[in-house]
Scaffold this active site. Sequence first.
Site, PDB file in Angstrom:
ATOM      1  N   LYS A  22       0.849  -1.204   0.000  1.00  0.00           N
ATOM      2  CA  LYS A  22       0.000   0.000   0.000  1.00  0.00           C
ATOM      3  C   LYS A  22       0.878   1.246   0.000  1.00  0.00           C
ATOM      4  O   LYS A  22       0.677   2.154  -0.800  1.00  0.00           O
ATOM      5  CB  LYS A  22      -0.882   0.010   1.245  1.00  0.00           C
ATOM      6  CG  LYS A  22      -1.517   1.363   1.548  1.00  0.00           C
ATOM      7  CD  LYS A  22      -2.395   1.354   2.777  1.00  0.00           C
ATOM      8  CE  LYS A  22      -1.647   1.603   4.055  1.00  0.00           C
ATOM      9  NZ  LYS A  22      -1.369   3.013   4.376  1.00  0.00           N
ATOM     10  N   ASN A  23       1.894   1.270   0.873  1.00  0.00           N
ATOM     11  CA  ASN A  23       2.672   2.502   1.034  1.00  0.00           C
ATOM     12  C   ASN A  23       3.657   2.738  -0.099  1.00  0.00           C
ATOM     13  O   ASN A  23       4.228   3.817  -0.195  1.00  0.00           O
ATOM     14  CB  ASN A  23       3.376   2.510   2.397  1.00  0.00           C
ATOM     15  CG  ASN A  23       2.350   2.688   3.513  1.00  0.00           C
ATOM     16  OD1 ASN A  23       1.181   2.981   3.245  1.00  0.00           O
ATOM     17  ND2 ASN A  23       2.775   2.488   4.740  1.00  0.00           N
ATOM     18  N   ARG A  94      -3.970  11.012   4.142  1.00  0.00           N
ATOM     19  CA  ARG A  94      -2.816  11.916   4.205  1.00  0.00           C
ATOM     20  C   ARG A  94      -1.886  11.776   3.019  1.00  0.00           C
ATOM     21  O   ARG A  94      -1.230  12.723   2.615  1.00  0.00           O
ATOM     22  CB  ARG A  94      -2.012  11.614   5.470  1.00  0.00           C
ATOM     23  CG  ARG A  94      -2.636  11.994   6.747  1.00  0.00           C
ATOM     24  CD  ARG A  94      -1.662  11.653   7.835  1.00  0.00           C
ATOM     25  NE  ARG A  94      -0.309  11.982   7.425  1.00  0.00           N
ATOM     26  CZ  ARG A  94       0.188  13.212   7.400  1.00  0.00           C
ATOM     27  NH1 ARG A  94      -0.604  14.210   7.680  1.00  0.00           N
ATOM     28  NH2 ARG A  94       1.425  13.419   7.043  1.00  0.00           N
ATOM     29  N   ARG A 123       0.732  14.898  12.613  1.00  0.00           N
ATOM     30  CA  ARG A 123       1.269  14.574  11.284  1.00  0.00           C
ATOM     31  C   ARG A 123       1.312  15.787  10.364  1.00  0.00           C
ATOM     32  O   ARG A 123       0.678  15.847   9.337  1.00  0.00           O
ATOM     33  CB  ARG A 123       0.480  13.418  10.687  1.00  0.00           C
ATOM     34  CG  ARG A 123       0.555  12.190  11.585  1.00  0.00           C
ATOM     35  CD  ARG A 123      -0.117  10.993  11.014  1.00  0.00           C
ATOM     36  NE  ARG A 123       0.643  10.457   9.885  1.00  0.00           N
ATOM     37  CZ  ARG A 123       0.190   9.431   9.152  1.00  0.00           C
ATOM     38  NH1 ARG A 123      -0.972   8.904   9.437  1.00  0.00           N
ATOM     39  NH2 ARG A 123       0.890   8.977   8.127  1.00  0.00           N
ATOM     40  N   PRO A 124       2.076  16.821  10.758  1.00  0.00           N
ATOM     41  CA  PRO A 124       2.216  18.012   9.899  1.00  0.00           C
ATOM     42  C   PRO A 124       2.927  17.670   8.593  1.00  0.00           C
ATOM     43  O   PRO A 124       3.450  16.556   8.424  1.00  0.00           O
ATOM     44  CB  PRO A 124       3.064  18.940  10.762  1.00  0.00           C
ATOM     45  CG  PRO A 124       3.765  18.068  11.726  1.00  0.00           C
ATOM     46  CD  PRO A 124       2.879  16.886  11.968  1.00  0.00           C
ATOM     47  N   ASP A 126       5.168  20.077   7.247  1.00  0.00           N
ATOM     48  CA  ASP A 126       6.144  21.171   7.120  1.00  0.00           C
ATOM     49  C   ASP A 126       7.404  20.740   6.376  1.00  0.00           C
ATOM     50  O   ASP A 126       7.955  21.506   5.571  1.00  0.00           O
ATOM     51  CB  ASP A 126       6.503  21.728   8.499  1.00  0.00           C
ATOM     52  CG  ASP A 126       6.946  20.640   9.470  1.00  0.00           C
ATOM     53  OD1 ASP A 126       6.330  19.556   9.491  1.00  0.00           O
ATOM     54  OD2 ASP A 126       7.920  20.859  10.190  1.00  0.00           O
ATOM     55  N   LEU A 127       7.822  19.498   6.553  1.00  0.00           N
ATOM     56  CA  LEU A 127       9.054  19.040   5.894  1.00  0.00           C
ATOM     57  C   LEU A 127       8.847  18.906   4.377  1.00  0.00           C
ATOM     58  O   LEU A 127       9.769  19.129   3.586  1.00  0.00           O
ATOM     59  CB  LEU A 127       9.534  17.712   6.479  1.00  0.00           C
ATOM     60  CG  LEU A 127       9.852  17.721   7.980  1.00  0.00           C
ATOM     61  CD1 LEU A 127      10.444  16.386   8.405  1.00  0.00           C
ATOM     62  CD2 LEU A 127      10.814  18.856   8.336  1.00  0.00           C
ATOM     63  N   ILE A 330       8.094   7.164  16.665  1.00  0.00           N
ATOM     64  CA  ILE A 330       7.787   7.849  15.403  1.00  0.00           C
ATOM     65  C   ILE A 330       6.539   8.721  15.534  1.00  0.00           C
ATOM     66  O   ILE A 330       6.521   9.870  15.104  1.00  0.00           O
ATOM     67  CB  ILE A 330       7.594   6.819  14.257  1.00  0.00           C
ATOM     68  CG1 ILE A 330       8.799   5.898  14.139  1.00  0.00           C
ATOM     69  CG2 ILE A 330       7.290   7.543  12.961  1.00  0.00           C
ATOM     70  CD1 ILE A 330      10.081   6.563  13.665  1.00  0.00           C
ATOM     71  N   ARG A 400      -8.590  -0.166   4.593  1.00  0.00           N
ATOM     72  CA  ARG A 400      -7.640   0.778   3.982  1.00  0.00           C
ATOM     73  C   ARG A 400      -6.336   0.087   3.636  1.00  0.00           C
ATOM     74  O   ARG A 400      -5.647   0.474   2.710  1.00  0.00           O
ATOM     75  CB  ARG A 400      -7.352   1.933   4.955  1.00  0.00           C
ATOM     76  CG  ARG A 400      -8.539   2.779   5.276  1.00  0.00           C
ATOM     77  CD  ARG A 400      -8.125   4.008   6.038  1.00  0.00           C
ATOM     78  NE  ARG A 400      -7.076   4.741   5.304  1.00  0.00           N
ATOM     79  CZ  ARG A 400      -6.579   5.902   5.722  1.00  0.00           C
ATOM     80  NH1 ARG A 400      -7.002   6.446   6.839  1.00  0.00           N
ATOM     81  NH2 ARG A 400      -5.656   6.523   5.032  1.00  0.00           N
TER      82      ARG A 400
END
Length: 422
Positions: A22-23, A94, A123-124, A126-127, A330, A400
Amino acid sequence: MDSILVTGNGPLNGEIPIAGAKNACLTLMPATLLSEEPLTLTNAPRLSDIRTMTTLLQSLGAEVSSLQDGKVLAMSSHDLTSHKADYDIVRKMRASILVLGPMLARDGQAVVSLPGGCAIGARPVDLHLTALEALGAEMELKDGYVHAKAPGGLKGGIIEFPFVSVGATENALMAATLAKGTTVIRTAAREPEIVDLADCLRAMGAQIEGDGTSEITIQGVDRLHGATHPVVTDRIELGTYMLAPAICGGEVELLGGRIDLLQAFIEKLDAAGVHVQETPRGLKVAQRNGRVNAVDVVTEPFPGFPTDLQAQMMALMCTANGVSVLEEKIFENRFMHAPELIRMGAQIDVHGGTATVTGVERLKGAPVMATDLRASVSLILAGLAAGGETVVSRVYHLDRGYEHVVSKLSGVGAKIERIKGQ
Ligand code: EPZ
């Protein structure tokens, strides 16, 4: 909402086929935006997240055809009709943020909704944004959307991540393939899904070196051509199903399994007393001598122990001999499965990012609730080993990330069925 009924039914025996990751698929699919020529993915998993990404790409004007019962995704983004990834799609998943880099690289513009948090943490992104700014993009946050521009196209640059981010590495890698000049990504994620993405991009004509290490170098090219690429095996599905015979006893062969995808995880299983061996068709897992030994776990970026297997490992440790300490480093809130496991008789003490588990002889079946994707399957694993019936509700989380979980587990002797919601 559907639920799943699991009844403890003793040792499991047989074989389970492992699907494409999936990922990996969720970052390979947006790569189609980088070329006007067709990109075809084989060995794709049949999951609701893949359908969500399909809808998102189609909303941008890409054509995505799901062939061979979903195992093949034939994509083409010859003409993009929109550069806007809407909130109502992005909030569901996301990984939608992964269209940002490719769209910017392809057309110099993108409007992507901020994803918002999810159950396991804020889970921003910004990176992702600072990485693309290092390639010359201008970012503006307005009304919950990222408005990104690169009018003269992206330029190669140095991207130094302060810590490992899988998604930000993927966005930067995809964007850099079409940036003018050389890009170096430092503190890059090393996950197998990154290497799989790099393999696919190279098949499309990208020039990439160092993927799989912490420093990736990309020489930008003018354009990428089409390709056909097989999605790498899903190491998280693999690890999840390896835990089924570990927690129930028995012997199960995982077809397509590869040791190199899960070295740290397999070392922990070995220390727990679970026997793992390579076979010509994948990996065989056997557990014959009663309870496993308690082992400690710390989640880390690859090649460390995967955070996506922490919940599942906790289920095993709930029935282990001894005390196990699991440290989640994490995500800030990834122990929501603990209270549900406690309802099944587990003894778990959570303090911040550390869970201390004292193994018990046998868990007891109970009604429990899935809170996120990996928590849901951790409860199913616990239910397989528990005495009596366990009903896991809100299994839309499960859909999912796990295709055909009921048939895969019942295929090795588990007593499990899906109950349609009213
Ligand atoms: C990917 O998420 C996976 N999802 C996750 O799997 C996985 O748990 C995670 O990597 C870690 O391995 C997909 O690949 C679709 P990160 P991602 O960026 O990329 C923080 C599953 O169950 N961070 O590596 O979102 C972040 O909050 C899912 O399949 C920032 O602070 O993860 C987290 O604490 C769950 N700013 C840490 O970094 C950013 O801009 C690692 O996140 C990005 C991330």
